[in-house]
Motif scaffolding. Sequence first.
Motif, PDB file in Angstrom:
ATOM      1  N   PRO A  44      49.873  52.389  57.066  1.00 31.04           N
ATOM      2  CA  PRO A  44      51.256  51.952  56.814  1.00 31.04           C
ATOM      3  C   PRO A  44      51.811  51.010  57.871  1.00 31.04           C
ATOM      4  O   PRO A  44      52.745  50.260  57.592  1.00 31.04           O
ATOM      5  CB  PRO A  44      52.043  53.277  56.793  1.00 31.04           C
ATOM      6  N   ASP A  45      51.223  51.004  59.066  1.00 31.68           N
ATOM      7  CA  ASP A  45      51.778  50.151  60.124  1.00 31.68           C
ATOM      8  C   ASP A  45      51.182  48.742  60.144  1.00 31.68           C
ATOM      9  O   ASP A  45      51.568  47.914  60.973  1.00 31.68           O
ATOM     10  CB  ASP A  45      51.537  50.791  61.506  1.00 31.68           C
ATOM     11  N   ARG A  46      50.224  48.493  59.271  1.00 29.93           N
ATOM     12  CA  ARG A  46      49.608  47.163  59.263  1.00 29.93           C
ATOM     13  C   ARG A  46      50.095  46.362  58.049  1.00 29.93           C
ATOM     14  O   ARG A  46      50.487  46.930  57.039  1.00 29.93           O
ATOM     15  CB  ARG A  46      48.077  47.299  59.238  1.00 29.93           C
ATOM     16  N   VAL A  47      50.073  45.030  58.198  1.00 29.85           N
ATOM     17  CA  VAL A  47      50.431  44.176  57.054  1.00 29.85           C
ATOM     18  C   VAL A  47      49.259  44.192  56.074  1.00 29.85           C
ATOM     19  O   VAL A  47      48.101  44.075  56.493  1.00 29.85           O
ATOM     20  CB  VAL A  47      50.709  42.729  57.526  1.00 29.85           C
ATOM     21  N   VAL A  48      49.544  44.366  54.797  1.00 27.18           N
ATOM     22  CA  VAL A  48      48.485  44.364  53.778  1.00 27.18           C
ATOM     23  C   VAL A  48      48.852  43.329  52.708  1.00 27.18           C
ATOM     24  O   VAL A  48      49.944  43.368  52.143  1.00 27.18           O
ATOM     25  CB  VAL A  48      48.293  45.765  53.148  1.00 27.18           C
ATOM     26  N   VAL A  49      47.933  42.404  52.483  1.00 31.33           N
ATOM     27  CA  VAL A  49      48.195  41.295  51.555  1.00 31.33           C
ATOM     28  C   VAL A  49      47.107  41.268  50.485  1.00 31.33           C
ATOM     29  O   VAL A  49      45.913  41.311  50.809  1.00 31.33           O
ATOM     30  CB  VAL A  49      48.173  39.947  52.313  1.00 31.33           C
ATOM     31  N   SER A  50      47.528  41.191  49.220  1.00 28.46           N
ATOM     32  CA  SER A  50      46.525  41.019  48.157  1.00 28.46           C
ATOM     33  C   SER A  50      46.619  39.605  47.599  1.00 28.46           C
ATOM     34  O   SER A  50      47.694  39.004  47.562  1.00 28.46           O
ATOM     35  CB  SER A  50      46.741  42.035  47.037  1.00 28.46           C
ATOM     36  N   LEU A  51      45.472  39.077  47.197  1.00 27.46           N
ATOM     37  CA  LEU A  51      45.416  37.756  46.558  1.00 27.46           C
ATOM     38  C   LEU A  51      44.899  37.953  45.139  1.00 27.46           C
ATOM     39  O   LEU A  51      43.843  38.579  44.961  1.00 27.46           O
ATOM     40  CB  LEU A  51      44.475  36.816  47.322  1.00 27.46           C
ATOM     41  N   SER A  52      45.625  37.424  44.157  1.00 26.98           N
ATOM     42  CA  SER A  52      45.206  37.579  42.757  1.00 26.98           C
ATOM     43  C   SER A  52      45.443  36.300  41.983  1.00 26.98           C
ATOM     44  O   SER A  52      46.312  35.499  42.344  1.00 26.98           O
ATOM     45  CB  SER A  52      46.023  38.685  42.060  1.00 26.98           C
ATOM     46  N   GLY A  53      44.710  36.150  40.890  1.00 29.28           N
ATOM     47  CA  GLY A  53      45.004  35.090  39.935  1.00 29.28           C
ATOM     48  C   GLY A  53      46.014  35.623  38.926  1.00 29.28           C
ATOM     49  O   GLY A  53      46.309  36.829  38.904  1.00 29.28           O
ATOM     50  N   ASP A  54      46.535  34.739  38.068  1.00 30.71           N
ATOM     51  CA  ASP A  54      47.494  35.215  37.059  1.00 30.71           C
ATOM     52  C   ASP A  54      46.810  36.153  36.068  1.00 30.71           C
ATOM     53  O   ASP A  54      47.414  37.136  35.616  1.00 30.71           O
ATOM     54  CB  ASP A  54      48.162  34.031  36.339  1.00 30.71           C
ATOM     55  N   GLY A  55      45.530  35.888  35.757  1.00 30.47           N
ATOM     56  CA  GLY A  55      44.808  36.754  34.817  1.00 30.47           C
ATOM     57  C   GLY A  55      44.641  38.154  35.376  1.00 30.47           C
ATOM     58  O   GLY A  55      45.021  39.143  34.747  1.00 30.47           O
ATOM     59  N   GLY A  56      44.071  38.257  36.568  1.00 31.41           N
ATOM     60  CA  GLY A  56      43.817  39.567  37.178  1.00 31.41           C
ATOM     61  C   GLY A  56      45.098  40.313  37.490  1.00 31.41           C
ATOM     62  O   GLY A  56      45.190  41.529  37.297  1.00 31.41           O
ATOM     63  N   MET A  57      46.124  39.578  37.932  1.00 29.09           N
ATOM     64  CA  MET A  57      47.393  40.226  38.299  1.00 29.09           C
ATOM     65  C   MET A  57      47.967  40.973  37.097  1.00 29.09           C
ATOM     66  O   MET A  57      48.480  42.087  37.228  1.00 29.09           O
ATOM     67  CB  MET A  57      48.367  39.157  38.794  1.00 29.09           C
ATOM     68  N   MET A  58      47.850  40.337  35.910  1.00 25.42           N
ATOM     69  CA  MET A  58      48.456  40.953  34.724  1.00 25.42           C
ATOM     70  C   MET A  58      47.692  42.196  34.260  1.00 25.42           C
ATOM     71  O   MET A  58      48.167  42.926  33.396  1.00 25.42           O
ATOM     72  CB  MET A  58      48.545  39.926  33.595  1.00 25.42           C
ATOM     73  N   MET A  59      46.499  42.424  34.804  1.00 25.20           N
ATOM     74  CA  MET A  59      45.756  43.617  34.386  1.00 25.20           C
ATOM     75  C   MET A  59      46.291  44.884  35.047  1.00 25.20           C
ATOM     76  O   MET A  59      46.131  45.974  34.521  1.00 25.20           O
ATOM     77  CB  MET A  59      44.271  43.438  34.682  1.00 25.20           C
ATOM     78  N   THR A  60      46.900  44.743  36.233  1.00 22.67           N
ATOM     79  CA  THR A  60      47.405  45.948  36.914  1.00 22.67           C
ATOM     80  C   THR A  60      48.792  45.721  37.527  1.00 22.67           C
ATOM     81  O   THR A  60      49.193  46.452  38.419  1.00 22.67           O
ATOM     82  CB  THR A  60      46.427  46.376  38.033  1.00 22.67           C
ATOM     83  N   VAL A  61      49.525  44.719  37.020  1.00 22.80           N
ATOM     84  CA  VAL A  61      50.815  44.348  37.622  1.00 22.80           C
ATOM     85  C   VAL A  61      51.810  45.512  37.624  1.00 22.80           C
ATOM     86  O   VAL A  61      52.678  45.610  38.496  1.00 22.80           O
ATOM     87  CB  VAL A  61      51.417  43.109  36.913  1.00 22.80           C
ATOM     88  N   GLN A  62      51.652  46.410  36.641  1.00 21.62           N
ATOM     89  CA  GLN A  62      52.591  47.538  36.544  1.00 21.62           C
ATOM     90  C   GLN A  62      52.601  48.404  37.797  1.00 21.62           C
ATOM     91  O   GLN A  62      53.556  49.127  38.052  1.00 21.62           O
ATOM     92  CB  GLN A  62      52.282  48.382  35.294  1.00 21.62           C
ATOM     93  N   GLU A  63      51.530  48.304  38.615  1.00 22.14           N
ATOM     94  CA  GLU A  63      51.478  49.125  39.827  1.00 22.14           C
ATOM     95  C   GLU A  63      52.454  48.645  40.902  1.00 22.14           C
ATOM     96  O   GLU A  63      52.647  49.324  41.918  1.00 22.14           O
ATOM     97  CB  GLU A  63      50.042  49.200  40.371  1.00 22.14           C
TER      98      GLU A  63
END
Length: 558
Positions: free
Chosen positions: A435-454
């Motif tokens: 929790p104390d570290r910065v966490v960044v995800s990189l996604s395309g529009d296709g992949g993002m829409m597969m789990t965006v609800q999270e």
Amino acid sequence: MSQTIEKKQKKQFMSGAKAIIECMKIEEVTKVFCVPGESYLPVLDAIYDEPTIELISARHEGGASFMAEGYAKATGKPGVVMATRGVGGANLAIGVHTAFQDSTPMVVFLGQVHSKFRGREGFQEVDLDQFFGHIAKWTVEIKDAERVPEFVQRAFRIAQTGRPGPVVLSLPEDMLKLECEMLFGPKVSIPRPSPSSQEILQIENILSQAKNPLIIAGGGVIHSEGEQELIEFAEKYHLPVMAAFRRHDVFPNNHPLYVGHLGLGTAKGIIETVKEADCVLAIGTRLSEVTTQDYTLLSPEQKLIHIDIHAEMLGNVYPPEVGIVADARKTLLACLNVNIVPTWKEWADKCHRTYEQASTLTKTNQKEKLTNFDVIDLLQNLLPENTILTNDAGNFAGWLHSYFQFHTKRTYVGPTSGAMGYGLPAAIGVKLAHPDRVVVSLSGDGGMMMTVQELETASRYNIPVISIVFNNQMYGTIRMHQEMHYPNKISGTDLGNIDFISLAHSLNANGVKANTRVEFAIALKEAMKSNKPTVIEIEMDQEQISTSKTIQQIREQS
Ligand SMILES: Cc1ncc(C[n+]2csc(CCOP(=O)(O)OP(=O)(O)O)c2C)c(N)n1
Ligand SMILES: [Mg+2]
């Protein structure tokens, strides 16, 4: 003898469900990911009563299983995920498959129909042992409540022993309520086998004759926490080190002995480095299809020393000159004492120069529209050193894989399974671990829409991940392959436009679009300060389909 057993094992009277939670406590599990179901209510209730375990209830079982997988990669401890019967099992299968391909320890609990209904195709009934038999390391249906400790503790052992992987336990609902005397064993200890002195001598013999040796290091080095030993071994003998597919952080990318990453679209020069090597020391890598560039990487003339914790990995792709079944860190430690006078500095320098040439970011611009090169450049310069990056599957990731430098160990979490939808939920799992570290995800529009609800899961549990979305309104990777093989015929790869900013807002997250370098830098800095998850949308140039080619260039070449 019986006294020793008495001491090590404790007996308690409780329900099957409570015994599962007791096993989790013995294994020091503190996070459990799930989508709830009526089939395993007693387990949910037992977690409610257990203050040391936090339950994270996701929006889709695929998301929950990716969260557990990312959490496991970030901690080295098994990820635990729960779902209900055939429906939940089917949805979370993608995370199980990813854990299998990526050798990630994971323990899956699935509610199962009442024992009296089994075999009648009851409500949502699937034979989960068979269903997961091929993609899990081990499966079992626990039919007797009194055997819960035996099977659950065995599950945690199997998930972590040898080549780690996912195990699936199914739980008939009546079994969970049955109360009986339970016998618990001690916390699982993980065997870490060492190589024999004979085997180290064999390594010494082969290496001492090598002119151009090369190390290919994989997840086994990370899992055994052997990153420091790898640095010491490489430095002592001037050995160049290459990272296996999506194991970037196995070795500092800014180290003079780092010579590249074997992934998708790897620069020709980096592949040439492997071709020029006369001896390859592959450690903790299964030499996968991607790492070996469709199994074309090595030739019979090259001598292969292959070290893996799992005997079946040796000779699975290439027959090794010497194959050693051992823990990667233990082997590297033993290799620190081989009697070799290193003569490979020049060769290592040459390999490193090749990597530098292939990975230097020269195409950033300062004023015009933000490019993918700019994004990587800014991430490199603005993020703290210990930031952890995750990525989804897609061509946008090519810029990250080719140009971002991972300087610190355990700063990268990516799916070697190539599963779309991975980036965001994996980041949520990673952020829960750190929790104390910065966490960044990189996604395309296709992949993002597969789990965006999270995103809603992240905001509900106050998990402020930063999610960068590269929007090109297409399944770009597949479009690229289409243009190479069937130019000008777009079939199934076009996507509509999505307003990711409104979408993020409706899921209780921050959302911002960045069109220039300045806007991106501001957005990133704001996101790092926020206690809410943030989506940063990048409008990608559709024409720039990969790091090296435009659609037009592909059409002209095909
Ligand atoms: C679950 C899953 N389905 C399908 C694929 C095949 N696939 C690989 S990349 C890709 C397109 C990715 O599109 P996007 O996320 O928008 O990234 P882009 O390639 O456009 O940068 C597809 C469909 C996959 N890897 N995983
Ligand atoms: Mg896309």
